[in-house]
Design an enzyme around this catalytic site. Structure first.
Site, PDB file in Angstrom:
ATOM      1  N   LEU A   1      39.515  39.838  44.559  1.00  0.00           N
ATOM      2  CA  LEU A   1      38.104  39.534  44.346  1.00  0.00           C
ATOM      3  C   LEU A   1      37.188  40.255  45.331  1.00  0.00           C
ATOM      4  O   LEU A   1      37.560  40.513  46.473  1.00  0.00           O
ATOM      5  CB  LEU A   1      37.895  38.027  44.456  1.00  0.00           C
ATOM      6  CG  LEU A   1      38.748  37.199  43.490  1.00  0.00           C
ATOM      7  CD1 LEU A   1      38.525  35.709  43.741  1.00  0.00           C
ATOM      8  CD2 LEU A   1      38.449  37.552  42.043  1.00  0.00           C
ATOM      9  N   GLU A  26      32.543  40.975  45.911  1.00  0.00           N
ATOM     10  CA  GLU A  26      31.220  40.375  45.691  1.00  0.00           C
ATOM     11  C   GLU A  26      30.820  40.354  44.211  1.00  0.00           C
ATOM     12  O   GLU A  26      30.071  39.478  43.792  1.00  0.00           O
ATOM     13  CB  GLU A  26      30.155  41.121  46.494  1.00  0.00           C
ATOM     14  CG  GLU A  26      29.887  40.544  47.863  1.00  0.00           C
ATOM     15  CD  GLU A  26      29.478  39.064  47.831  1.00  0.00           C
ATOM     16  OE1 GLU A  26      28.620  38.680  47.015  1.00  0.00           O
ATOM     17  OE2 GLU A  26      30.051  38.301  48.625  1.00  0.00           O
ATOM     18  N   HIS A  72      32.767  39.798  41.609  1.00  0.00           N
ATOM     19  CA  HIS A  72      33.355  38.570  41.046  1.00  0.00           C
ATOM     20  C   HIS A  72      32.631  37.325  41.572  1.00  0.00           C
ATOM     21  O   HIS A  72      32.356  36.391  40.829  1.00  0.00           O
ATOM     22  CB  HIS A  72      34.833  38.454  41.449  1.00  0.00           C
ATOM     23  CG  HIS A  72      35.712  39.564  40.975  1.00  0.00           C
ATOM     24  ND1 HIS A  72      36.272  40.488  41.834  1.00  0.00           N
ATOM     25  CD2 HIS A  72      36.153  39.894  39.735  1.00  0.00           C
ATOM     26  CE1 HIS A  72      37.019  41.331  41.144  1.00  0.00           C
ATOM     27  NE2 HIS A  72      36.969  41.007  39.872  1.00  0.00           N
TER      28      HIS A  72
HETATM   29  P1  AMP Z   1      38.153  42.223  36.651  1.00  0.00           P
HETATM   30  O1  AMP Z   1      38.797  41.380  37.717  1.00  0.00           O
HETATM   31  O2  AMP Z   1      37.937  43.629  37.049  1.00  0.00           O
HETATM   32  O3  AMP Z   1      38.781  42.039  35.296  1.00  0.00           O
HETATM   33  O4  AMP Z   1      36.681  41.638  36.498  1.00  0.00           O
HETATM   34  C1  AMP Z   1      36.454  40.270  36.232  1.00  0.00           C
HETATM   35  C2  AMP Z   1      34.985  40.069  35.927  1.00  0.00           C
HETATM   36  O5  AMP Z   1      34.204  40.494  37.044  1.00  0.00           O
HETATM   37  C3  AMP Z   1      34.510  40.912  34.728  1.00  0.00           C
HETATM   38  O6  AMP Z   1      33.600  40.142  33.963  1.00  0.00           O
HETATM   39  C4  AMP Z   1      33.832  42.073  35.403  1.00  0.00           C
HETATM   40  O7  AMP Z   1      32.842  42.672  34.608  1.00  0.00           O
HETATM   41  C5  AMP Z   1      33.226  41.401  36.615  1.00  0.00           C
HETATM   42  N1  AMP Z   1      32.930  42.404  37.640  1.00  0.00           N
HETATM   43  C6  AMP Z   1      33.786  43.306  38.192  1.00  0.00           C
HETATM   44  N2  AMP Z   1      33.126  44.109  39.040  1.00  0.00           N
HETATM   45  C7  AMP Z   1      31.822  43.726  39.017  1.00  0.00           C
HETATM   46  C8  AMP Z   1      30.632  44.174  39.674  1.00  0.00           C
HETATM   47  N3  AMP Z   1      30.648  45.194  40.529  1.00  0.00           N
HETATM   48  N4  AMP Z   1      29.481  43.544  39.409  1.00  0.00           N
HETATM   49  C9  AMP Z   1      29.443  42.499  38.532  1.00  0.00           C
HETATM   50  N5  AMP Z   1      30.528  42.021  37.894  1.00  0.00           N
HETATM   51  C10 AMP Z   1      31.697  42.620  38.126  1.00  0.00           C
END
Ligand code: AMP
Length: 283
Positions: free
Chosen positions: A33, A35, A37
């Site tokens: 995780l 910021e 997330h």
């Molecule tokens: P992931 O763990 O990469 O599958 O991401 C989980 C959730 O966090 C997804 O909805 C992503 O779009 C969101 N997320 C990942 N990186 C960011 C970011 N930099 N800004 C906003 N949301 C993010």
């Protein structure tokens, strides 16, 4: 905060929260995780009473040559971060819990929305995403689910799935969180060495250049794509996967900016593939 590994336990905790009259917020993640997330979790905390976070590196959304085996994982640290923003329940299942032997049901959103952009170079990615998110929605039964606009195509696909399969959940898209220098936060940024990390700034720079050009009156997609490509190519390590400008809802290609446009790109730095995007809403 409680951490559970089984579907039955999630159901039990969610049921208890509901009996107390609480609303349920859900944030699906693959862990490691940052910021980005945490911003989703804070939003979930602000909008709902009981926040469930899943931490699951979902094998079905990785292609055969992708980074499933090396994807970064750190559950103890993730737990601390979730606790720090007031998450109520973490669901961190093993692969067998989500996909027991013989599992063969998939949810596939067909058509251009999953074939364009990231779908072109990751042809099986989105059916892995829709399948796991459908399962997670059925397990957690949330009132609202929070997704990052960082994965803009994912948001569009999930919204379509929710509408078409009549899931009783509100999808809440949340803004992209960036490092101070502009790089969009991603668990995959940890793969970058110092030089690639420095060069990766061209992604946000190219989007800023497009924004400035749009603010100055440019509406032609071909001109904007050329400008973005030119900016990215200033980084010698950058290998462009795609730069596309599409309708933000259908993800279909357009020639001129419309009133809700998505500028999306994917670029490889060595083996690390990074994505970024910019949504342009005009009246
Ligand atoms: P992931 O763990 O990469 O599958 O991401 C989980 C959730 O966090 C997804 O909805 C992503 O779009 C969101 N997320 C990942 N990186 C960011 C970011 N930099 N800004 C906003 N949301 C993010």
């Amino acid at each position: 905060m409680t951490v559970v590994k089984t579907i039955n336990e999630v159901r039990q905790f969610v049921k208890e929260a509901r009996l107390k009259g609480m609303t349920i917020g859900f944030v699906p993640t693959m862990g490691f995780l940052h910021e980005g997330h945490l911003s989703l979790m804070r939003e979930a905390k602000a909008q709902t009473d009981y926040v469930v976070v899943s931490i699951f590196v979902n094998p079905t959304q990785f292609g055969p040559t992708e980074d499933l085996a090396t994807y970064p994982r750190d559950l103890p640290r993730d737990q601390m971060l979730c606790e720090s923003v007031g998450v109520d329940l973490i669901f961190a299942p093993e692969v067998d819990e989500m996909y027991p032997a013989g599992h063969s049901t998939i949810v596939d959103c067909e058509g251009p929305i999953t074939k364009q952009l990231c779908g072109a170079s990751r042809p099986t990615h989105f059916k892995g995403v829709t399948s796991v998110v459908a399962k997670l929605f059925n397990i957690t039964l949330p009132d609202k689910a929070f997704f990052g606009q960082k994965d803009a195509q994912q948001v569009a696909v999930i919204e379509k799935m929710v509408k078409e399969l009549n899931f009783d959940v509100e999808i809440v898209p949340c803004p992209i969180v960036r490092e101070e220098d502009g790089l969009a936060m991603s668990s995959r940024n940890s793969y970058l060495d110092a030089e690639a990390r420095r060069q990766a700034l061209v992604l946000s720079q190219s989007l800023n250049a497009a924004k400035a050009s749009i603010d100055a009156g440019e509406t032609r997609v071909s001109e904007l794509i050329a400008l973005i490509r030119e900016t990215i190519q200033q980084a010698p390590m950058a290998e462009i996967d795609y730069v596309q400008i599409v309708d933000a809802t259908t993800l279909l290609a357009i020639d001129e900016l419309n009133d809700d446009t998505l500028i999306a790109l994917a670029v490889k730095f060595g083996k690390t593939r990074l994505i970024d995007n910019l949504r342009i809403r005009r009246r």
